[in-house]
Design an enzyme around this catalytic site. Structure first.
Site, PDB file in Angstrom:
ATOM      1  N   MET A 276     -38.593   0.013 -28.801  1.00 27.33           N
ATOM      2  CA  MET A 276     -37.582   0.301 -29.824  1.00 27.33           C
ATOM      3  C   MET A 276     -37.842  -0.585 -31.049  1.00 27.33           C
ATOM      4  O   MET A 276     -36.948  -0.818 -31.862  1.00 27.33           O
ATOM      5  CB  MET A 276     -36.187   0.065 -29.260  1.00 27.33           C
ATOM      6  CG  MET A 276     -35.894   0.983 -28.068  1.00 27.33           C
ATOM      7  SD  MET A 276     -34.156   1.353 -27.831  1.00 27.33           S
ATOM      8  CE  MET A 276     -33.497  -0.265 -27.546  1.00 27.33           C
TER       9      MET A 276
ATOM     10  N   GLY B 292     -43.356 -10.429 -25.971  1.00 29.76           N
ATOM     11  CA  GLY B 292     -43.287  -9.617 -24.753  1.00 29.76           C
ATOM     12  C   GLY B 292     -43.952  -8.265 -25.001  1.00 29.76           C
ATOM     13  O   GLY B 292     -44.812  -7.819 -24.236  1.00 29.76           O
ATOM     14  N   HIS B 293     -43.556  -7.606 -26.117  1.00 22.17           N
ATOM     15  CA  HIS B 293     -44.188  -6.322 -26.461  1.00 22.17           C
ATOM     16  C   HIS B 293     -45.694  -6.518 -26.663  1.00 22.17           C
ATOM     17  O   HIS B 293     -46.501  -5.696 -26.244  1.00 22.17           O
ATOM     18  CB  HIS B 293     -43.624  -5.763 -27.777  1.00 22.17           C
ATOM     19  CG  HIS B 293     -42.178  -5.365 -27.705  1.00 22.17           C
ATOM     20  ND1 HIS B 293     -41.206  -5.981 -28.451  1.00 22.17           N
ATOM     21  CD2 HIS B 293     -41.567  -4.399 -26.996  1.00 22.17           C
ATOM     22  CE1 HIS B 293     -40.037  -5.406 -28.200  1.00 22.17           C
ATOM     23  NE2 HIS B 293     -40.225  -4.446 -27.316  1.00 22.17           N
TER      24      HIS B 293
ATOM     25  N   GLN C 288     -29.388   5.914 -25.495  1.00 20.78           N
ATOM     26  CA  GLN C 288     -29.254   4.851 -24.497  1.00 20.78           C
ATOM     27  C   GLN C 288     -28.260   3.760 -24.891  1.00 20.78           C
ATOM     28  O   GLN C 288     -28.158   2.741 -24.224  1.00 20.78           O
ATOM     29  CB  GLN C 288     -30.621   4.263 -24.135  1.00 20.78           C
ATOM     30  CG  GLN C 288     -31.316   3.467 -25.228  1.00 20.78           C
ATOM     31  CD  GLN C 288     -32.738   3.085 -24.809  1.00 20.78           C
ATOM     32  OE1 GLN C 288     -33.643   3.908 -24.824  1.00 20.78           O
ATOM     33  NE2 GLN C 288     -32.933   1.818 -24.454  1.00 20.78           N
TER      34      GLN C 288
ATOM     35  N   GLY D 200     -42.289  -3.699 -19.329  1.00 23.76           N
ATOM     36  CA  GLY D 200     -42.119  -5.106 -18.953  1.00 23.76           C
ATOM     37  C   GLY D 200     -41.242  -5.235 -17.712  1.00 23.76           C
ATOM     38  O   GLY D 200     -40.329  -4.428 -17.491  1.00 23.76           O
TER      39      GLY D 200
ATOM     40  N   LYS E  20     -39.127  -7.529 -17.319  1.00 26.78           N
ATOM     41  CA  LYS E  20     -37.802  -8.081 -17.632  1.00 26.78           C
ATOM     42  C   LYS E  20     -36.732  -7.018 -17.399  1.00 26.78           C
ATOM     43  O   LYS E  20     -35.666  -7.289 -16.878  1.00 26.78           O
ATOM     44  CB  LYS E  20     -37.737  -8.595 -19.074  1.00 26.78           C
ATOM     45  CG  LYS E  20     -36.395  -9.291 -19.337  1.00 26.78           C
ATOM     46  CD  LYS E  20     -36.381 -10.013 -20.636  1.00 26.78           C
ATOM     47  CE  LYS E  20     -36.078  -9.087 -21.776  1.00 26.78           C
ATOM     48  NZ  LYS E  20     -34.698  -8.572 -21.743  1.00 26.78           N
ATOM     49  N   ASP E  21     -37.048  -5.777 -17.814  1.00 28.26           N
ATOM     50  CA  ASP E  21     -36.120  -4.668 -17.570  1.00 28.26           C
ATOM     51  C   ASP E  21     -36.439  -4.078 -16.200  1.00 28.26           C
ATOM     52  O   ASP E  21     -36.945  -2.961 -16.074  1.00 28.26           O
ATOM     53  CB  ASP E  21     -36.272  -3.614 -18.671  1.00 28.26           C
ATOM     54  CG  ASP E  21     -35.904  -4.185 -20.027  1.00 28.26           C
ATOM     55  OD1 ASP E  21     -34.738  -4.547 -20.220  1.00 28.26           O
ATOM     56  OD2 ASP E  21     -36.796  -4.316 -20.880  1.00 28.26           O
TER      57      ASP E  21
ATOM     58  N   ARG F 285     -33.092  -8.687 -28.580  1.00 32.95           N
ATOM     59  CA  ARG F 285     -31.704  -9.133 -28.795  1.00 32.95           C
ATOM     60  C   ARG F 285     -31.600 -10.655 -28.951  1.00 32.95           C
ATOM     61  O   ARG F 285     -30.529 -11.153 -29.317  1.00 32.95           O
ATOM     62  CB  ARG F 285     -30.803  -8.638 -27.661  1.00 32.95           C
ATOM     63  CG  ARG F 285     -30.586  -7.134 -27.720  1.00 32.95           C
ATOM     64  CD  ARG F 285     -29.467  -6.652 -26.808  1.00 32.95           C
ATOM     65  NE  ARG F 285     -29.113  -5.271 -27.099  1.00 32.95           N
ATOM     66  CZ  ARG F 285     -29.607  -4.202 -26.469  1.00 32.95           C
ATOM     67  NH1 ARG F 285     -30.493  -4.352 -25.511  1.00 32.95           N
ATOM     68  NH2 ARG F 285     -29.224  -2.979 -26.806  1.00 32.95           N
TER      69      ARG F 285
HETATM   70  O1  PAF Z   1     -37.408  -0.903 -23.063  1.00 30.88           O
HETATM   71  C1  PAF Z   1     -37.200  -0.341 -24.151  1.00 30.88           C
HETATM   72  O2  PAF Z   1     -37.492  -0.865 -25.244  1.00 30.88           O
HETATM   73  C2  PAF Z   1     -36.553   1.028 -24.161  1.00 30.88           C
HETATM   74  O3  PAF Z   1     -35.586   1.144 -23.176  1.00 30.88           O
HETATM   75  C3  PAF Z   1     -37.574   2.179 -24.087  1.00 30.88           C
HETATM   76  C4  PAF Z   1     -38.321   2.165 -22.764  1.00 30.88           C
HETATM   77  C5  PAF Z   1     -38.547   2.089 -25.237  1.00 30.88           C
HETATM   78  C6  PAF Z   1     -36.867   3.517 -24.186  1.00 30.88           C
HETATM   79  O4  PAF Z   1     -36.185   3.630 -25.397  1.00 30.88           O
END
Ligand code: PAF
Length: 530
Positions: A48, A54-55, A79, A170, A172-173, A210
């Site tokens: 997003m 992390g990304h 979401q 990741g 983390k989620d 965040r």
């Molecule tokens: O983890 C995220 O950034 C979001 O939930 C994702 C997987 C890009 C879906 O919008």
């Protein structure tokens, strides 16, 4: 398309056109490319935006394993709940594009909400993917009821558009990861979901978009999440397997920072997300908590296996002898990854293929079988066998030493060998050394050591080694220059560079004997695991 210029695409039509061109070029580039696993794939990193380290680690991993890397940047309205931060969510496309460009991304797909979900603006119907409530109603699903349906919908849609062979998420989620893995399995998406380790700031705080909402005092307070998980991990490794004690350990540590308001602390099965009374195999210990108005999540995996000891560091720091000794002292299997890279280098040199011919090297490594066979004498390193031939001594030649970095830096070589190494480590109980073991190969290793020594000391040791092997003496000055150059090469390469893992313990071996270094590591191990 192989040039490093990045394409910013904002419409479905542009993306489809780009992919069609990609496949035309791929087919035109001949059977070699199509056959070579590491180079024919599309790696996809859905995000997003508001990209952080992390990304970046997901992007780097995707870059390392695929021919084409596509990053999507889309703040998905589906979401976010009505009272959540959809409007406020950081949108930083210009900076994100710079990060992607520097990381060698080929395509950013950044559509508008109107492009992907035109019906939303019209208050019209939108078809959604509904993951199993068994996975969505627990953990974060309790306070974010529609969140995972929105995630599953956008991920399914993006998979259909991008058609990647691999997609990177990741850890983390952790709940999102479990839901996407289920989605891919249940709906037969032809995508390999690649889970990637949590990346943390030096303070231990896990990177999150965040985190941008936190004041510096709150960032400091939020570090208690990691500390509490570490406390529980220590309890786990000293034998505690039960739910109540593990959760209470986290609760007590969180309570030391009253500004942190826990939402849940849970111990669940990482795939089914069902609560665990006891960790038999692997447990996911997960936290959600608020600091001020910001909601943060974090977690750790608890593996009920013999630990992995990962020892990284520059060439000549004494890694292989120390790791061998540590393995012997602790009854672990010694996995000599350096020997594996040397074995491939030997194979390349003796087959007459040029080290710089990456396609030919890729073909060789794809077909080669490397075995590390422990010897009966624990003081002697394992025998190294390549395609049935014992090359234990041959891989230590000066010629191999001179070329091993160049071979090891090639994506196809690393891709193939890392997979072999991870197979060796899947049940734990190994001591393993290299340059990216704790950061890349075994990011979940229970004990990470970064072994280092000054350039002068490493050159002196190398010279002694050469004298012992009766190989022509090389001046200390020359050896220092070679070592400096190799360090530069190892640390600056884009693929799996030499880096100290955040949670590694640094040991400088300059004034220590091998026995002293070994004893230090063995003590650290016993402190954590007995
Ligand atoms: O983890 C995220 O950034 C979001 O939930 C994702 C997987 C890009 C879906 O919008």
């Amino acid at each position: 398309m192989t040039s490093k210029s990045i394409s910013l695409l904002t419409t479905v039509a542009e993306l489809r056109h780009y992919l069609a061109q990609f496949y035309i070029q791929l087919n035109a580039s001949g059977p070699k490319f199509r056959r070579n696993n590491a180079f024919t794939k599309i790696g996809f990193v859905p995000t997003m935006g508001a990209l952080h380290l992390g990304h970046l680690s997901l992007i780097q991993r995707a870059r390392y394993e695929n021919r084409l890397v596509i990053v999507s940047i889309f703040v998905n309205p589906l979401q976010f709940g009505p009272a959540e931060d959809f409007q406020q969510y950081p949108r930083t496309l210009t900076a994100d594009a710079r990060v992607c460009e520097q990381a060698g991304v080929d395509v950013i797909f950044a559509p508008s909400a109107q492009e992907l979900f035109p019906m939303i603006a019209l208050n019209g119907p939108v078809t959604q993917v509904v993951p199993s409530s068994q996975l969505t109603e627990r953990l974060c699903g309790q306070s974010r009821p529609a969140h995972f349906q929105g995630v599953a919908t956008i991920v399914a849609k993006l998979f259909n558009l991008v058609q990647p062979q691999r997609a990177y998420f990741g850890r983390k989620d952790a709940q999102q990861l479990a839901i996407i893995q289920r989605l891919v399995a249940d709906l037969n998406f032809p995508v390999e979901v690649v889970p990637c380790p949590i990346v943390r700031e030096v303070s231990g705080l896990a990177y999150s978009s965040r985190n941008a909402y936190l004041t510096s005092a709150q960032s400091q307070q939020a570090t208690v999440l990691y500390r509490s998980l570490q406390q529980a991990k220590r309890a786990f490794y000293s034998g505690c397997r039960d739910r109540t004690t593990l959760i209470t350990t986290v609760e007590q540590e969180l309570a030391t920072t009253p500004d942190i308001k826990p939402e849940y602390i849970e111990l669940v099965d990482p795939t089914m997300l069902t609560p665990l009374v006891e960790v038999e195999d692997t447990g996911l210990l997960a936290i959600a908590a608020s600091v001020g108005s910001t909601r943060l999540i974090d977690n750790t995996l608890l593996h009920n296996r013999k630990p992995i000891v990962a020892i990284d560091g520059p060439a000549g720091a004494g890694k292989s002898t120390v790791t061998r000794n540590v393995a012997k002292a602790l009854g672990l299997l010694y996995l000599d990854t350096g020997a594996m890279y040397r074995a491939v280098t030997w194979l390349v040199l003796q087959s007459g293929v040029s080290v710089s011919d990456q396609d030919a090297v890729a073909e060789l490594v794809e077909q080669c079988q490397i075995e590390l066979l422990p010897t009966s004498d624990a003081n002697t390193p394992p025998r190294v066998v390549v395609n049935g031939q014992d090359v234990t001594a041959k891989i230590r030649s000066l010629e191999v030493t001179a070329q091993v970095s160049a071979v090891a830096a090639q994506p196809a070589v690393r891709w193939a060998l890392v997979k072999q190494q991870q197979r060796y480590g899947s049940t734990g109980g190994i001591a393993v050394e290299g340059r990216d073991i704790g950061t890349h190969v075994f990011p979940d290793a229970e004990l990470k050591i970064f072994l280092t020594a000054s350039v002068g000391e490493r050159a002196r040791r190398r010279q002694q080694e050469l004298v012992t092997q009766s190989i022509a003496t090389i001046s200390l000055e020359q050896l220092e220059q070679d070592i400096e150059q190799r360090d530069r090469q190892d640390s600056s390469r884009s693929i799996a560079p030499l880096r100290k893992a955040l949670d590694a313990v640094e040991v400088n071996t300059d004034s220590l004997s091998i026995a002293e270094v070994t004893a230090q590591i063995v003590t650290l191990y016993h402190q954590q695991f007995s």
